[in-house]
Design an enzyme around this catalytic site. Structure first.
Site, short mmCIF file in Angstrom:
data_model
loop_
_atom_site.label_atom_id
_atom_site.label_comp_id
_atom_site.label_asym_id
_atom_site.label_seq_id
_atom_site.Cartn_x
_atom_site.Cartn_y
_atom_site.Cartn_z
N SER A 182 -20.16 -14.24 45.64
CA SER A 182 -19.20 -14.20 46.75
C SER A 182 -19.86 -14.07 48.11
O SER A 182 -19.28 -14.47 49.12
CB SER A 182 -18.22 -13.05 46.54
OG SER A 182 -18.91 -11.82 46.34
N HIS A 234 -17.12 -7.01 51.66
CA HIS A 234 -17.74 -8.32 51.83
C HIS A 234 -17.89 -8.62 53.32
O HIS A 234 -17.14 -8.09 54.14
CB HIS A 234 -16.89 -9.41 51.17
CG HIS A 234 -17.03 -9.46 49.68
ND1 HIS A 234 -16.29 -8.64 48.86
CD2 HIS A 234 -17.82 -10.21 48.87
CE1 HIS A 234 -16.62 -8.90 47.60
NE2 HIS A 234 -17.54 -9.83 47.59
#
Length: 267
Positions: free
Chosen positions: A42, A249
């Site tokens: 990711s 993230h």
């Protein structure tokens, strides 16, 4: 100073073009062929930066991720973007390597965090006690010592076998928290310190395996310094209960301001 394969290729193209202008020949089509393949999890697909390509499904690839940004700026002859959210080492080997071949010149890769239990570590540290969090972090570090090196070797060997002429850049992961920062709620300082230490531990393992395979390791730790959670200028999402998948993230700014320049310097 080492020139990157892309920079060296660009220089050769300019020289060849100049020679052609003066009647000394012209660059061959083969010289203009530069292939870049972006692999990984990711952190490479761009989770957290939004604007996801619907055709990528659960992989959540986006034009705001550093591989797509680099490709847009450098216009390689071919660009294959197979990084996928949630990918582990085995997923990269099984599902992402098809575009690699002897003509591939550049490969980027982030992988290892999911193998080491990134998601479970963060869940444990958010929901449970500091002692339980630190114990879970230590379990993850033990995994990094015992199982992860062999898993990384399998991926790296597969990449080298399929793309023997490629310059391979392995990118690391940022520290999540600025210790002693501006956060007045959330995880304890002890939990934050343990999580940051785990990121450093994982990065050290990635750097060692990359060096053993002759790959380039690119650390993003310095690039994200001053932009961690609790810094007041965050390039990382904190816990987001409405979109758990984007928690911890990089934001779009983290991709463009953190990962992109680090990769560009190493490519």
């Amino acid at each position: 100073m080492r020139l990157s394969r892309f920079a060296a290729l660009t220089s050769s193209l300019l020289l060849a073009a100049g020679a052609a202008l003066f009647g000394a020949g012209q660059a061959s089509a083969a010289q203009a062929d530069f292939g870049y393949v972006a692999l990984g999890d990711s952190y490479s697909s761009g989770v957290g930066s939004g604007n996801y390509d619907s055709s990528s499904g659960d992989c959540k690839r986006t034009s705001r991720a550093y591989p797509a940004l680099w490709a847009a700026a450098h216009a390689p002859q071919s660009f294959s973007f197979t990084a996928c959210s949630g990918a582990r080492t085995g997923d990269v080997t099984a599902n992402q390597l098809a575009p690699l071949n002897a003509g591939t010149d550049l490969v980027s890769l982030t992988v290892g965090g999911n193998d080491a239990g990134f998601s479970d570590v963060m869940t444990t540290c958010v929901l449970q006690s500091e002692t339980t969090c630190i114990n879970r972090v230590n379990q993850a570090k033990a995994y990094v010592d015992s199982a992860l090196p062999g898993q990384l070797d399998s991926v790296y060997n597969a990449v080298a076998s399929r793309a023997p002429n490629a310059h391979v850049v392995i990118l690391g992961y940022p520290r999540f928290y600025k210790l002693g920062g501006s956060c007045i709620a959330g995880l304890s300082e002890g939990k934050r310190s343990a999580i940051d230490g785990a990121a450093d531990y994982l990065n050290a393992a990635l750097a060692k395996r990359a060096a053993n395979h002759g790959f380039t390791f690119a650390s993003v730790t310095s690039a994200f310094t001053g932009h961690e959670i609790c810094s007041g200028s965050e390039w990382l999402h904190s816990l987001n209960w409405t979109n758990i998948g984007e928690s911890y993230h990089p934001t779009a700014a983290g991709q463009s301001g953190g990962y992109l320049p680090v990769f560009a310097s190493a490519a």
